[in-house]
Enzyme design. Sequence first.
Site, PDB file in Angstrom:
ATOM      1  N   GLU A  45      32.106  45.624  44.136  1.00  0.00           N
ATOM      2  CA  GLU A  45      30.583  45.314  44.352  1.00  0.00           C
ATOM      3  C   GLU A  45      29.725  46.618  44.443  1.00  0.00           C
ATOM      4  OE1 GLU A  45      30.409  42.446  47.642  1.00  0.00           O
ATOM      5  OE2 GLU A  45      31.540  40.888  46.512  1.00  0.00           O
ATOM      6  N   GLU A  83      36.719  37.221  44.469  1.00  0.00           N
ATOM      7  CA  GLU A  83      36.217  36.778  45.494  1.00  0.00           C
ATOM      8  C   GLU A  83      35.636  35.294  45.400  1.00  0.00           C
ATOM      9  OE1 GLU A  83      34.253  39.430  48.435  1.00  0.00           O
ATOM     10  OE2 GLU A  83      35.543  41.230  47.604  1.00  0.00           O
TER      11      GLU A  83
HETATM   12  C1  FCB Z   1      31.666  40.433  49.891  1.00  0.00           C
HETATM   13  C2  FCB Z   1      32.504  41.655  50.281  1.00  0.00           C
HETATM   14  C3  FCB Z   1      33.905  41.205  51.174  1.00  0.00           C
HETATM   15  C4  FCB Z   1      33.192  40.095  52.351  1.00  0.00           C
HETATM   16  C5  FCB Z   1      32.723  38.931  51.653  1.00  0.00           C
HETATM   17  C6  FCB Z   1      32.274  37.919  52.565  1.00  0.00           C
HETATM   18  O1  FCB Z   1      30.288  40.846  49.388  1.00  0.00           O
HETATM   19  O2  FCB Z   1      33.254  42.208  49.128  1.00  0.00           O
HETATM   20  O3  FCB Z   1      34.087  42.402  51.970  1.00  0.00           O
HETATM   21  O4  FCB Z   1      32.468  40.835  53.231  1.00  0.00           O
HETATM   22  O5  FCB Z   1      31.450  39.373  50.827  1.00  0.00           O
END
Ligand code: FCB
Length: 442
Positions: A167, A352
């Site tokens: 990210e 994610e």
């Molecule tokens: C993302 C992050 C992870 C966690 C999630 C909820 O942005 O990569 O570490 O904090 O959000």
Amino acid sequence: MKLRRADFPTDFMFGAATAAYQIEGHSFGGAGPTHWDTFSATPGNVVGAENGAIACDHYHRMDADLDLLSDAGMDAYRFSTSWARVLPDGRGTPNQDGLDFYDRLVDGCMARGLKPFQTLYHWEMPSALADLGGWTNPDVADWMADYAEVITRRIGDRVHSIATLNEPWCVSYLSHFLGHHAPGLRDIRATARAMHHVNKAHGRTMTRLRDMGQDTCGIVLNFEATQAASDISADRRAAATQDATHNRWFIEAIAKGHYPAEALDGLEPHLPANWQDDMAEISQPIDFLGVNYYTRGLVQAVENAPWPATAPVGGPLDKTQMGWEIYPQGLQDTLIRMAKDYVGTLPMFVTENGMAWPETDGHADDARTGFIDSHLQAMHAAIGQGVNLQGFFYWSLLDNYEWAFGYEKRFGLVHVDFDTLDRTPKSSYHALKTAIARQDPA
Ligand code: FCB
């Protein structure tokens, strides 16, 4: 859940994701200080001034945590290696205990049939390098490539894939413009430099990994479904600006070698001199794209405000414990957009996706099961439209240190009692396990 493993392509991987600082316990095993230790020690930055010193104590409970993944029938584990655990001063002498820990982690994955998906940087900049300006210093590209080389020499023979950064938008914009994450700056010049230097560090690290003979290397980017709060042209312009900084800046640099005009409008005066010279290295081929997706972002224009002149607006959809709207359509749209506009048939993974939900009696979290179900349907629909999606990692295996929100926001499939550190699988863990169970051949 409506969908089962059999509804997905044969080799589709199911897994869960974590990150080093959020679970390991950074005070253990000789790790050096990071900018998250100092950010959280500064009053007002983190709920309860909580930090990752102990976190989930994964450092001492790694085997039990890997068992949770394999007991759920998962195929892969996405974790990060901590720069400051490998190199406590960011450069120089490695911490042998840290290298040994990651060696055991990778072996532990292999022994359980879990494919190790490594991320090199999930946000813990060593303090010694933060002191030199961290992501605002152009030398960060070489520092990161050197760190990548040290850890890759040790575990690169066994990891299934390596993502350079997690990210970059959060690493740069959220942390240097919005001030929400370490180092907590609100400075447009620092932001522009960090936004370019994360890309430069990605490119330099890719070059180093290629020189070392590594394959299956890529990056994990976060996307939101950016939408204008109304149809008036000022709001549509605001959405285009936010889309450019949040969704397009990084993938456009990597896939096409340039930055979007709507973002350069505000950032170009603050970029480092001769930034164009870095674009060729930044846009070298990657082997996969990791997509992180949580929610949509409704945005409106702000009159008489400096660039970007945008403000977030609350929406009407159901929300998670984070207050984030639940919008699975945005995941489908993002995957299709990435394939169509940027990466074509390059393998993609949802690296994610998940939701925070408060503790409930008996750890029943049907809301999370429903969230996973609806987002799996979005992935399934994208695959049906030709997207080469090869896997899904739920965020996160465990309740953990949710950065500026401390330990209050619970994303885990597995409940963690932060007094006893006991782990208890929630009902969503069992539901996902059932959905992804392999059927015996008839
Ligand atoms: C993302 C992050 C992870 C966690 C999630 C909820 O942005 O990569 O570490 O904090 O959000």
